[in-house]
Design a protein around this motif. Structure first.
Motif: not given
Length: 292
Positions: A94-110, A118-130
């Protein structure tokens, strides 16, 4: 005795009361046509050849209709089926915006929560996990939560979904309510990437009656309830409003009541005693008025 029950359920009748109640309350897989079709489509995404433009799925339907259970069972089936885990689930927060979305994905990836804002830093972490995990199928549960923000954030999320195929060979699966279908099909570009797999409300008929028979055989009560017979079948359908999650919840609670009162079967009187309020009526329920 207990010929009305599945063979694996019959021994539960002799279990202590607490174990019987726990068995009744436990989540249960029901292999409906929609559920089996969804698993076949998900398996197709897993077995496909590598590509730069992956197709995705939308598993769309009303709340409490079994969509999440379909996804969870598929994930569990593939947890240990390969050297590397290939199917992951992200619970869209729940919650709007890219930060919430990336945080959901980071949590889902364990990954542990990083506390980054920072949205940019969260995006970098998602890319690293993928890059590290190399998932094949990525499931976003309750994806409608990601669609409640600003238009530019929603478009950025859609751009990310497109990038999943191009850069990581990942097939995205979106689970949610009808808003997911509407947003994806608002543009031809996104609509061309996602096939819709509906999980609609049930209609009253032979398929629903067969569902009631299946549930009756899965609930450890000593005597048959004949749930698919009138008028009890009509009553269960009316209370559940055609939602499979509500149907299971109603019958589970009624079965527990039948165990406690010694009747060992679900009857119209059991449902009356249950005093169950359908989802659509809860805003107007007497209990709510008492809270004012």
């Amino acid at each position: 005795m207990a010929e009305h029950l599945f063979e694996h359920v019959r021994p539960v009748l002799a279990a202590p009361l607490a174990e019987r109640i726990a068995f009744i309350r436990a989540p249960r897989w029901i292999g409906t046509d929609a559920a089996l079709a969804a698993h076949r489509r998900l398996q197709g995404l897993l077995d496909r050849p590598a590509t730069l433009r992956t197709d995705g799925l939308m598993l769309v339907g009303p709340y409490a209709n079994g969509k999440t259970l379909i996804a969870e069972r598929f994930v569990l089936q593939h947890m240990d089926s390969a050297p590397e885990r290939r199917v992951w689930v992200a619970q869209t927060r729940e919650g709007t915006g890219l930060a919430h979305f990336y945080a959901s994905l980071i949590s889902g990836l364990g990954a542990p929560a990083s506390g980054l804002r920072s949205v940019a830093r969260l995006s970098e972490q998602v890319d690293a996990l993928l890059k590290a995990l190399r998932p094949r199928v990525l499931i976003f549960d309750e994806f409608h939560n990601a669609l409640r923000g600003r238009a530019r954030d929603v478009e950025a999320i859609f751009a990310f979904l497109r990038r999943l195929g191009r850069e990581y060979d990942v097939s995205p699966v979106l689970i949610g309510e009808v808003a997911v279908y509407d947003h994806i099909n608002a543009t031809t570009e996104m609509a061309s990437r996602f096939q819709a797999l509906p999980v609609p409300r049930w209609r009253y008929g032979e398929n629903y009656l067969a569902l009631l028979d299946t549930l009756e055989a899965a609930l450890p009560l000593a005597y048959p309830s004949e749930l698919s017979q009138e008028p009890i079948a009509r009553r269960v359908f009316a209370l559940s409003e055609g939602l499979i999650g509500e149907t299971v919840r109603i019958l589970s609670e009624a079965a527990i009541l039948a165990v406690h009162d010694g009747g060992e079967r679900i009857t119209p009187r059991t449902l009356e005693t249950l005093d169950y309020t359908p989802l659509s009526l809860r805003r107007r329920a007497a209990l709510r008025q008492d809270l004012l």
